[in-house]
Design a protein around this motif. Sequence first.
Motif, PDB file in Angstrom:
ATOM      1  N   ALA A  81       0.827  -1.209   0.000  1.00 20.47           N
ATOM      2  CA  ALA A  81       0.000   0.000   0.000  1.00 20.47           C
ATOM      3  C   ALA A  81       0.860   1.257   0.000  1.00 20.47           C
ATOM      4  O   ALA A  81       0.480   2.266  -0.598  1.00 20.47           O
ATOM      5  N   ALA A  82       2.008   1.191   0.661  1.00 21.75           N
ATOM      6  CA  ALA A  82       2.852   2.391   0.771  1.00 21.75           C
ATOM      7  C   ALA A  82       3.708   2.598  -0.471  1.00 21.75           C
ATOM      8  O   ALA A  82       3.693   3.684  -1.080  1.00 21.75           O
ATOM      9  N   TYR A  83       4.419   1.556  -0.895  1.00 22.60           N
ATOM     10  CA  TYR A  83       5.361   1.733  -2.000  1.00 22.60           C
ATOM     11  C   TYR A  83       4.654   1.836  -3.354  1.00 22.60           C
ATOM     12  O   TYR A  83       5.228   2.304  -4.331  1.00 22.60           O
ATOM     13  N   GLY A  84       3.398   1.374  -3.386  1.00 21.87           N
ATOM     14  CA  GLY A  84       2.616   1.545  -4.604  1.00 21.87           C
ATOM     15  C   GLY A  84       2.394   3.018  -4.937  1.00 21.87           C
ATOM     16  O   GLY A  84       2.133   3.375  -6.093  1.00 21.87           O
ATOM     17  N   LEU A  85       2.487   3.860  -3.925  1.00 17.57           N
ATOM     18  CA  LEU A  85       2.256   5.299  -4.127  1.00 17.57           C
ATOM     19  C   LEU A  85       3.312   5.928  -5.024  1.00 17.57           C
ATOM     20  O   LEU A  85       3.049   6.838  -5.785  1.00 17.57           O
ATOM     21  N   GLY A  86       4.547   5.413  -4.899  1.00 20.82           N
ATOM     22  CA  GLY A  86       5.641   6.012  -5.658  1.00 20.82           C
ATOM     23  C   GLY A  86       5.690   5.542  -7.107  1.00 20.82           C
ATOM     24  O   GLY A  86       6.466   6.079  -7.900  1.00 20.82           O
ATOM     25  N   ALA A  87       4.855   4.539  -7.434  1.00 18.69           N
ATOM     26  CA  ALA A  87       4.932   3.984  -8.789  1.00 18.69           C
ATOM     27  C   ALA A  87       4.397   4.969  -9.823  1.00 18.69           C
ATOM     28  O   ALA A  87       3.528   5.789  -9.515  1.00 18.69           O
ATOM     29  N   GLU A  88       4.940   4.831 -11.016  1.00 18.25           N
ATOM     30  CA  GLU A  88       4.437   5.690 -12.104  1.00 18.25           C
ATOM     31  C   GLU A  88       3.172   5.052 -12.672  1.00 18.25           C
ATOM     32  O   GLU A  88       3.098   3.840 -12.868  1.00 18.25           O
ATOM     33  N   GLY A  89       2.175   5.868 -12.941  1.00 16.55           N
ATOM     34  CA  GLY A  89       0.916   5.359 -13.476  1.00 16.55           C
ATOM     35  C   GLY A  89       0.139   4.607 -12.416  1.00 16.55           C
ATOM     36  O   GLY A  89       0.297   4.852 -11.215  1.00 16.55           O
ATOM     37  N   ILE A  90      -0.680   3.640 -12.871  1.00 16.31           N
ATOM     38  CA  ILE A  90      -1.491   2.868 -11.920  1.00 16.31           C
ATOM     39  C   ILE A  90      -0.605   1.795 -11.280  1.00 16.31           C
ATOM     40  O   ILE A  90       0.046   1.022 -11.994  1.00 16.31           O
ATOM     41  N   PRO A  91      -0.589   1.705  -9.946  1.00 22.58           N
ATOM     42  CA  PRO A  91       0.252   0.701  -9.273  1.00 22.58           C
ATOM     43  C   PRO A  91      -0.362  -0.695  -9.348  1.00 22.58           C
ATOM     44  O   PRO A  91      -0.873  -1.213  -8.349  1.00 22.58           O
ATOM     45  N   LEU A  92      -0.307  -1.279 -10.539  1.00 24.80           N
ATOM     46  CA  LEU A  92      -0.988  -2.557 -10.782  1.00 24.80           C
ATOM     47  C   LEU A  92      -0.473  -3.679  -9.906  1.00 24.80           C
ATOM     48  O   LEU A  92      -1.233  -4.504  -9.391  1.00 24.80           O
ATOM     49  N   TRP A  93       0.852  -3.709  -9.744  1.00 25.82           N
ATOM     50  CA  TRP A  93       1.478  -4.771  -8.948  1.00 25.82           C
ATOM     51  C   TRP A  93       0.932  -4.752  -7.522  1.00 25.82           C
ATOM     52  O   TRP A  93       0.507  -5.777  -6.988  1.00 25.82           O
ATOM     53  N   SER A  94       0.903  -3.571  -6.916  1.00 26.94           N
ATOM     54  CA  SER A  94       0.424  -3.446  -5.534  1.00 26.94           C
ATOM     55  C   SER A  94      -1.059  -3.794  -5.440  1.00 26.94           C
ATOM     56  O   SER A  94      -1.485  -4.541  -4.547  1.00 26.94           O
ATOM     57  N   ILE A  95      -1.821  -3.268  -6.407  1.00 28.81           N
ATOM     58  CA  ILE A  95      -3.268  -3.520  -6.363  1.00 28.81           C
ATOM     59  C   ILE A  95      -3.547  -5.017  -6.524  1.00 28.81           C
ATOM     60  O   ILE A  95      -4.334  -5.599  -5.768  1.00 28.81           O
TER      61      ILE A  95
END
Lengths: 260, 527
Positions: free
Chosen positions: B225-239
Amino acid sequence: MPEIVLEARGLRRTFASLVAVDSLDLTVERQQFYGFLGPNGAGKSTTIKMLTGLLRPTSGEIRIFGLDLENNSVEVKRRIGVVPEGLALFERLSGSQLLNFVGRMYGLDRTTATQRTDELLDFMGLTDSADKLVADYSHGMKKKTALAAAVIHRPEMLFLDEPFEGVDAIAATTLKGLLHRFIERGGTIFLTSHVLEVVERLCTHIGIIQNGRLVAGGSLNELRAGVTIAGGDQSPLTLEEIFLEVVGGTKQDAGALSWL
Amino acid sequence: MTGTNHLWLLIQLRWRIFLNGLRKKNRQAELGVNAVGSVFVVIFWIVSTAAFGGVTYTQLEGQGTQIVAILLWVIFITWQLEAIISSSGVNFQEIARYPISFRLYLFLNVCYGIFDPSAFLRMLWLLAVWVGIAVAKPEWKIAAAGLFALFALFNVLCHRVLSGLFRRFQTSRKGREIIAIMTLLMGVFFQLAIRTWSRFGRLHSSSSLTNFLEPVGRVAPPGLAAYGLGAEGIPLWSISLLVLYSLVAFAWLWRQSQRIYQGEIYSESAVVRRRRKVQTRWVFVGGDPIFDAIVEKEFRYIRQNLRVVFQMLYVPVVAMIPILSQRASRASMGSRMDFFHGLFAAFLVYGATSLAYNIFGMDHTGFSRWLVSPILLRKVMTGKNLTHGAIVAAIYLVVSSGMLAFSLISWLSFITTTIAFAAFLIVILGAGNMVSVYWPKRIDPGQPRSQVISKAAGYSALLTFVFIAIFVGIAVLGVKKWDFQWFPLALGVATLLLALKLYSFWSDRAVNYLQDHLEEMSSELCS
């Protein structure tokens, strides 16, 4: 003249504004099997609690074996056995540990306590469960254990609060056997019960309490003589008929619960 | 009846249980304590929520997603720990008895997790973190909303699964004991974690532990949930992973709920079937068989409910970890070890209140047995006090003897502390007799999350430290002012004599109070 073992005079107990027991006079003689009856909430359990030291009366006097209970509670308790409401068992002990403990609490030496524990467990058919926690016992087994705990020190009088409630026929037979034996050997029993058939079969004397007051008392024959049912036949009244007549059984309103 | 109605009923039920809990007879003190406690709880809720938001807002620029990860870990751990340490108002086995479909039952189970006060607080924290992000980095707010919603859903499901698991686990005595040990170890773990935290800089720069933990942290729900924020675009991996975790938790909850719905009963009698040997030859006090019987019963009971001992040990163990982890000899530590030894004794005395401040709590209906037995209640209390005192004293002596053997403390300190310890222990036991009859509490061994003493008793236990502080203050003053090294010892002896007098006085008062309040005691302990 028969010895009076229990005498209560003017017994009264209130809980705030509620009068649970009021002006209760009781007399029980040695070797009597006294059944104490009453509808729910009549004051039976409150009375037996006061008679056994579990509850202080608001006023009145209790004498057991001629001793004032208030001032001689330890001496009186040593001579009586009690199966109270809730059974008063230490459920985290095993059956044998519990009986041994109770025996020693009544001053038995270890050897005698152990010996009587074994005998009582055997008589009650609990030997196989002797090492199980009381918490794991069925309700009937707990009742038998409570009765065993009440008699282990060989009391002169037993106070039993609903001893047959929730007990199956086999366990009830065992309990009745023990109680008969106790009376035959000179003991006295004061018992409350809802099961009128059991009281009728076991008890020699009966008291009926309603709204905290004793409304009838005496032997079954004395009660029969004192109660007549209008339009009834000539056969002897059953205890149920006497009970309903004395406490006033409620009439069923045909219109009630019409949705049922 | 619709699912909404059932849900509304469930919320009303929870509220009613809470209100009825305040309606106990003769519990004005409890009510007062609850009122004061509620104020503190509300303050804690407000302050902690503001702190989460504030930390996120101020630290996000400098530390980036790492600070969010830390905060989410705190939320995750405390949320799930609630399943173990807090008490639950409704047993869902009971709900399954009503004519509701399995789907509705499952839905109510999940909703109950959402309306749980502890879950509500964590959601507030999560919301505060989101607000902090939305203000500091508005471009992240949409991604944060989605990720946090999934994170919250996972937490709710996971919490319900854990609650169910622990409820099942605690139906056996062994399970309860393991939970008690785990609780103690968790306390120790957190102490160590805090110490590690204080040296975080050193660890962070060099430790291989960090290298190991970081990838694990990145695939764990808080990290996702936290590191998905830094991703570019939609954080598909985290979701995707958060959805997967939620599905697994949901499948588990489904299976667990189904078994309960279909009638699997978690009960003490269904699980505990252990045979134990009878030992009836214990002799403790000697001379008085009734004392022997009481002490034996009490020891057996404590052995059956080790949780009270763990609860007693919890405070001194957790408090002493920083001290015990000091690698130092008496030579290097000087008089500090004497001080720490005294501190240990003080914590142990405080911990003893968990045994002494509710002496009838484990007896349940057995309480009536004391009343119908031909013994004086004072004797029962003394027997129980002897048992509890012996356990606490044994722990103290083992630790103190060890410290003495390794020359960590001086003989004078040992003797002085021991006398003071004995004095305060006696005071605690006497005061405990009073507290036990004023505020009795039925201890339910099947509910390891329930407290072993009442709240009012808990607050009165804190007074122990006030008395100890006064004692220590006078002792230190005596030494400094008059340079009289033996003054604490003399004071200890005087306190001991006073303690014996107080014990006798309080115990007599407790018996008198008990005689006048038999009905209230019975209804509290035997019901």
